[in-house]
Design a protein around this motif. Structure first.
Motif, short mmCIF file in Angstrom:
data_model
loop_
_atom_site.label_atom_id
_atom_site.label_comp_id
_atom_site.label_asym_id
_atom_site.label_seq_id
_atom_site.Cartn_x
_atom_site.Cartn_y
_atom_site.Cartn_z
N ASN A 57 0.81 -1.21 0.00
CA ASN A 57 0.00 0.00 0.00
C ASN A 57 0.85 1.27 0.00
O ASN A 57 0.31 2.38 0.09
CB ASN A 57 -0.95 -0.01 1.20
N HIS A 58 2.16 1.10 -0.07
CA HIS A 58 3.10 2.22 -0.26
C HIS A 58 2.95 3.29 0.82
O HIS A 58 2.97 4.49 0.53
CB HIS A 58 2.90 2.89 -1.64
N GLU A 59 2.84 2.86 2.06
CA GLU A 59 2.63 3.83 3.13
C GLU A 59 3.09 3.29 4.47
O GLU A 59 3.39 2.10 4.62
CB GLU A 59 1.15 4.21 3.20
N ILE A 60 3.13 4.19 5.43
CA ILE A 60 3.41 3.84 6.82
C ILE A 60 2.10 3.89 7.60
O ILE A 60 1.37 4.89 7.54
CB ILE A 60 4.43 4.81 7.45
N ILE A 61 1.80 2.82 8.30
CA ILE A 61 0.59 2.74 9.12
C ILE A 61 1.00 2.85 10.59
O ILE A 61 1.90 2.14 11.03
CB ILE A 61 -0.15 1.42 8.89
N VAL A 62 0.35 3.73 11.31
CA VAL A 62 0.61 3.90 12.74
C VAL A 62 -0.57 3.36 13.52
O VAL A 62 -1.72 3.77 13.28
CB VAL A 62 0.84 5.39 13.09
N GLU A 75 2.11 7.88 1.38
CA GLU A 75 1.63 7.27 0.14
C GLU A 75 2.09 8.05 -1.09
O GLU A 75 2.34 7.47 -2.15
CB GLU A 75 0.10 7.19 0.16
N ARG A 76 2.22 9.36 -0.97
CA ARG A 76 2.64 10.18 -2.12
C ARG A 76 4.13 10.04 -2.42
O ARG A 76 4.56 10.34 -3.54
CB ARG A 76 2.30 11.65 -1.85
N PRO A 81 8.34 0.76 0.65
CA PRO A 81 8.92 0.91 1.99
C PRO A 81 9.26 -0.45 2.60
O PRO A 81 8.39 -1.30 2.76
CB PRO A 81 7.81 1.61 2.78
N THR A 82 10.53 -0.66 2.92
CA THR A 82 10.97 -1.96 3.43
C THR A 82 11.63 -1.89 4.79
O THR A 82 11.68 -2.89 5.50
CB THR A 82 11.95 -2.63 2.46
#
Length: 259
Positions: A57-62, A75-76, A81-82
């Motif tokens: 999903n190309h993002e960081i989830i908190v 996301e932009r 992200p790995t």
């Protein structure tokens, strides 16, 4: 971190595992995602929030400690992200974006993008397929620059300036020569631990120890009988004696090393 975090890619979840190997909780962020939740790495903040690098999903989830999603960001900017780490000096969130060959830096509190570190290349400060990042108590960034066969070190107190490299050679056969560094962990004082591909064709992996200040190779931690197969996560426990936990992805298990 009181319990090792297990990255569950094909189960599309994060598990929190205690030192006895028992599952304490499961974090799943399927609801509202564009694609299946694919956690690649996790960082835990001082207030016990989980910062999860969601590759698909190309993002960081908190999330909070109960797994409830608080916010998402990146996301932009992010493609793949790995790796993720929180800097103890400035509290910024550093995210390794493998396909973009850079590191994105975000404000921890609102997810605002602050800057980009690196670009594709093999020069000083340039990256090729970076995978993970670790940050020490002095704010130094250690980046597994996999495609360039080295660990690159940047100093966040010097505006994230490149300062030196560890292990660059491209030949994984000799002591201290890095071939394809995968994951990193920082131990006490100056200890840096690296999982490395010794021989990709034979699926031969190893766990190496370096002096993080000088880059000097110290020793190999595992042995060939351990048969690591795609080690993908590495972290220390807070228990005494302190042990190093390696997630052996190929064997679907954890391996524990007394350091």
């Amino acid at each position: 971190m009181s319990t090792p975090l297990r990255r569950m890619r094909r189960n599309f979840r994060v598990q929190v595992i205690d030192k006895y190997g028992c599952c304490k909780k499961i974090i799943s962020c399927e609801r509202g995602r564009k694609f299946w939740f694919l956690p690649e790495d996790v960082a835990v903040s001082d207030d016990n929030h989980y910062f999860i690098a969601d590759k698909w999903n190309h993002e960081i989830i908190v999330t909070d400690d109960d797994g409830k999603v608080i916010r998402c960001f990146g996301e932009r900017d992010l493609v793949s992200p790995t790796g993720i780490a929180i800097n103890p000096i400035n509290s910024n969130v550093y995210v390794v974006d493998t396909y973009n060959n850079n590191i994105q830096v975000y404000n921890k509190h609102d997810g605002r993008n602050i800057k980009t570190i690196g670009c594709r290349g093999d020069g000083e400060g340039q990256l090729h397929d970076p995978l993970q990042i670790a940050i020490d108590e002095e704010g130094k960034l250690f980046v597994a620059d996999c495609g360039n066969h080295r660990i690159q070190v940047f100093d966040s107190l010097l505006n994230d300036k490149y300062i030196y490299s560890i292990g660059r050679n491209g030949d994984g056969d000799g002591d201290g020569l890095i071939y394809r560094p995968l994951m990193l962990a920082l131990g006490n004082d100056t200890d840096l631990y690296v999982t490395d591909v010794k021989d990709e064709e034979k699926l031969n992996f190893r766990l190496l120890k370096f002096d993080s200040k000088s880059g000097r190779f110290i020793r190999r931690i595992d042995c060939d009988d351990d048969k690591l197969l795609w080690p993908r996560g590495i972290a220390f426990t807070n228990s005494k004696p302190r042990t190093l936990i390696v997630s052996d992805w190929g064997h679907h298990c954890f391996k524990e090393y007394l350091i």
